[in-house]
Design an enzyme around this catalytic site. Sequence first.
Site, PDB file in Angstrom:
ATOM      1  N   GLU A  87      35.625  32.664  46.019  1.00 54.75           N
ATOM      2  CA  GLU A  87      37.112  32.334  46.426  1.00 54.75           C
ATOM      3  C   GLU A  87      37.553  32.379  47.875  1.00 54.75           C
ATOM      4  OE1 GLU A  87      39.929  31.775  44.870  1.00 54.75           O
ATOM      5  OE2 GLU A  87      39.738  32.445  42.724  1.00 54.75           O
ATOM      6  N   ARG A 129      44.986  44.567  39.749  1.00 58.92           N
ATOM      7  CA  ARG A 129      44.453  44.603  40.999  1.00 58.92           C
ATOM      8  C   ARG A 129      44.993  43.613  41.831  1.00 58.92           C
ATOM      9  NH1 ARG A 129      40.904  40.227  41.900  1.00 58.92           N
ATOM     10  NH2 ARG A 129      40.136  38.832  40.379  1.00 58.92           N
ATOM     11  N   ASN A 148      44.993  40.574  44.679  1.00 56.07           N
ATOM     12  CA  ASN A 148      44.289  39.195  44.303  1.00 56.07           C
ATOM     13  C   ASN A 148      44.493  38.397  45.795  1.00 56.07           C
ATOM     14  OD1 ASN A 148      42.620  37.535  42.671  1.00 56.07           O
ATOM     15  ND2 ASN A 148      44.155  36.311  42.220  1.00 56.07           N
ATOM     16  N   ASN A 195      48.674  33.601  42.827  1.00 58.17           N
ATOM     17  CA  ASN A 195      47.512  32.740  43.577  1.00 58.17           C
ATOM     18  C   ASN A 195      47.911  31.825  44.633  1.00 58.17           C
ATOM     19  OD1 ASN A 195      44.474  32.704  43.078  1.00 58.17           O
ATOM     20  ND2 ASN A 195      44.945  32.561  40.882  1.00 58.17           N
ATOM     21  N   ASP A 234      45.032  27.549  40.713  1.00 59.85           N
ATOM     22  CA  ASP A 234      44.224  28.621  41.594  1.00 59.85           C
ATOM     23  C   ASP A 234      44.506  28.501  43.173  1.00 59.85           C
ATOM     24  OD1 ASP A 234      42.308  30.565  42.317  1.00 59.85           O
ATOM     25  OD2 ASP A 234      41.060  29.961  40.580  1.00 59.85           O
TER      26      ASP A 234
END
Length: 291
Positions: A15, A98, A100, A146, A197
């Site tokens: 990522e 969490r 990101n 995202n 994404d």
Amino acid sequence: MRIEVLIDVKTQLGEGPLWDVEDQRLYWIDSIGKKVFRCTVDGRELRAWEVPDIIGSMAIRKKGGAVLSLARGFHFMDFDSGEVELIHDPEPGMQNNRLNDGKVDRHGRFVVGSMDIGEAGKNASIYRLDPDLKVHKLDDGIIVSNGPCWSPSGETFYFADSWAGELWAYDYDLSAGAVSNRRVFATLDNSDGGIADGSTVDAEGYVWNAQVFDGKLVRYAPDGTVDRIVQMPVRRITSLMFGGPNLDILYVTSMSLLLQPHLPKDPIARGSLFAIHDLGIKGLPEFRFGG
């Protein structure tokens, strides 16, 4: 156009490619593998650091080192020692969440979204970490954060809740670092199973989104219409960023995890870092975190 496997690192969940114009180095992460990577423009001098938790994103600091969004909060990282230091956890006690994806605005503030680990509940939010290390919530009611990025002027903030099937645009107050007027920027064509994404904005103000699970990089015009689609040789692509000395190489991360086991296995290089040349398009320099 030419697509190459730059480094076959086989990340579990690659990522956040990040080109730092000052150091002329490319950084990216393995979220599940808990690693930060760095290399030169052509993939040489590969270096890796382990981090103590799942990592969602990172940014380079003006003062040296990096700021990270780990699962349980914002952290500083020292590249020389490898030490990682907690700054602040914006979601204490929310074990189903969490942190990101995140990026830095033109005033040096790190904007990061959280996600529901089960990717089902609207438990997540968008946070802003200021250079003075104070944290502010910008929005909530999100499942999986995202693709944060800004227009060339910095006055429009783009963002995606991956499972919403949409890319959003907000008005962004540069002086205050505040968002308002959320609206749908583009609706994804997910007929091939793709979801939003990572994203980036090029020098012409067009938004690029990596559609994971269908292997498409989609370039959207400022009015939200589809301008161009680049089909990658693997389906599980995750994020993208322009880099190189002229900011004209598009770096693309991918993952080796089979999060959608019904999909056919990718024929090559799952989890690799890709480089796309000769697109005829340049990106924008990324800003460093001011703290």
